[in-house]
Scaffold this motif. Sequence first.
Motif, PDB file in Angstrom:
ATOM      1  N   UNK A 130       0.842  -1.203   0.000  1.00  0.00           N
ATOM      2  CA  UNK A 130       0.000   0.000   0.000  1.00  0.00           C
ATOM      3  C   UNK A 130       0.874   1.250   0.000  1.00  0.00           C
ATOM      4  N   UNK A 131       1.980   1.203   0.744  1.00  0.00           N
ATOM      5  CA  UNK A 131       2.880   2.371   0.759  1.00  0.00           C
ATOM      6  C   UNK A 131       3.508   2.598  -0.616  1.00  0.00           C
ATOM      7  N   UNK A 132       3.981   1.506  -1.224  1.00  0.00           N
ATOM      8  CA  UNK A 132       4.633   1.606  -2.538  1.00  0.00           C
ATOM      9  C   UNK A 132       3.649   2.095  -3.606  1.00  0.00           C
ATOM     10  N   UNK A 133       2.469   1.516  -3.624  1.00  0.00           N
ATOM     11  CA  UNK A 133       1.486   1.897  -4.643  1.00  0.00           C
ATOM     12  C   UNK A 133       1.072   3.356  -4.476  1.00  0.00           C
ATOM     13  N   UNK A 188       2.197   5.416  -7.596  1.00  0.00           N
ATOM     14  CA  UNK A 188       1.080   5.627  -8.519  1.00  0.00           C
ATOM     15  C   UNK A 188       0.189   6.782  -8.088  1.00  0.00           C
ATOM     16  N   UNK A 189       0.405   7.279  -6.879  1.00  0.00           N
ATOM     17  CA  UNK A 189      -0.379   8.413  -6.407  1.00  0.00           C
ATOM     18  C   UNK A 189      -1.859   8.124  -6.246  1.00  0.00           C
ATOM     19  N   UNK A 190      -2.180   6.894  -5.896  1.00  0.00           N
ATOM     20  CA  UNK A 190      -3.599   6.542  -5.749  1.00  0.00           C
ATOM     21  C   UNK A 190      -4.163   7.167  -4.470  1.00  0.00           C
ATOM     22  N   UNK A 198      -6.076  -9.639  -3.114  1.00  0.00           N
ATOM     23  CA  UNK A 198      -6.144  -8.596  -4.139  1.00  0.00           C
ATOM     24  C   UNK A 198      -5.955  -7.242  -3.477  1.00  0.00           C
ATOM     25  N   UNK A 199      -5.156  -6.394  -4.109  1.00  0.00           N
ATOM     26  CA  UNK A 199      -4.987  -5.023  -3.641  1.00  0.00           C
ATOM     27  C   UNK A 199      -5.178  -4.128  -4.859  1.00  0.00           C
ATOM     28  N   UNK A 200      -6.279  -3.386  -4.871  1.00  0.00           N
ATOM     29  CA  UNK A 200      -6.643  -2.581  -6.043  1.00  0.00           C
ATOM     30  C   UNK A 200      -6.551  -1.096  -5.713  1.00  0.00           C
ATOM     31  N   UNK A 201      -5.590  -0.387  -6.347  1.00  0.00           N
ATOM     32  CA  UNK A 201      -5.496   1.057  -6.130  1.00  0.00           C
ATOM     33  C   UNK A 201      -6.739   1.769  -6.668  1.00  0.00           C
ATOM     34  N   UNK A 202      -7.152   2.811  -5.972  1.00  0.00           N
ATOM     35  CA  UNK A 202      -8.319   3.599  -6.410  1.00  0.00           C
ATOM     36  C   UNK A 202      -7.950   5.072  -6.516  1.00  0.00           C
ATOM     37  N   UNK A 203      -8.525   5.707  -7.500  1.00  0.00           N
ATOM     38  CA  UNK A 203      -8.345   7.145  -7.690  1.00  0.00           C
ATOM     39  C   UNK A 203      -9.713   7.804  -7.655  1.00  0.00           C
ATOM     40  N   UNK A 204      -9.747   9.022  -7.188  1.00  0.00           N
ATOM     41  CA  UNK A 204     -11.005   9.764  -7.191  1.00  0.00           C
ATOM     42  C   UNK A 204     -11.569   9.772  -8.603  1.00  0.00           C
ATOM     43  N   UNK A 205     -12.809   9.349  -8.747  1.00  0.00           N
ATOM     44  CA  UNK A 205     -13.456   9.387 -10.058  1.00  0.00           C
ATOM     45  C   UNK A 205     -13.090   8.262 -10.997  1.00  0.00           C
ATOM     46  N   UNK A 206     -12.379   7.252 -10.507  1.00  0.00           N
ATOM     47  CA  UNK A 206     -11.933   6.206 -11.446  1.00  0.00           C
ATOM     48  C   UNK A 206     -13.073   5.341 -11.986  1.00  0.00           C
TER      49      UNK A 206
END
Length: 167
Positions: A92-95, A99-101, A125-133
């Motif tokens: 989570x720290x690396x992503x 990736x700035x998620x 599973x670890x899925x990065x999320x972005x605002x509005x994705x």
Amino acid sequence: MDTLWAPWRMVYIDRVNEDSAEASCVFCRAAAPGGADSDLVVHRVGRVVSLLNRFPYNPGHLLVAPVSHGGDLGALDPGEFQEVAGELQLATRVLKSELGCDGFNGGWNQDRIAGAGIASHLHFHLVPRWSGDTNFMPVLADVKVIPEHLEATRAKLLAAFSRQPPG
Ligand SMILES: [Zn+2]
């Protein structure tokens, strides 16, 4: 609220490998250095391997698995589980930094009835999320395959994991 995370759809994604034998298990092969599917691996440490999902929901969708072949979280060696938990924290720290998620979805599917496609080998599973994705996610997100992006993401994460101090 838009929902991106739909674990039962992993049935389709994981169907690429229905065979439960270790020899054809994507996680066992990825865990073996230089083995098939090792092109997806971003980090191997101790008894844990992290690899990119070939069919990601979002860029950087990671699969974190114990190296040992087995599908039952309850049967996992406690020390091994601790290593997996530590890797999830590190990931989570690396992503987030690479990736700035803005957030994450995470979890696991245990056994077929819960939607696990590769039920024989436990993986988170670890899925990065972005605002509005969710705004631009195609309805059939399962088939959103962009190999170049996968390679670029992998190169970035490989480098980032290698810079991390040993736990
Ligand atoms: Zn396996």
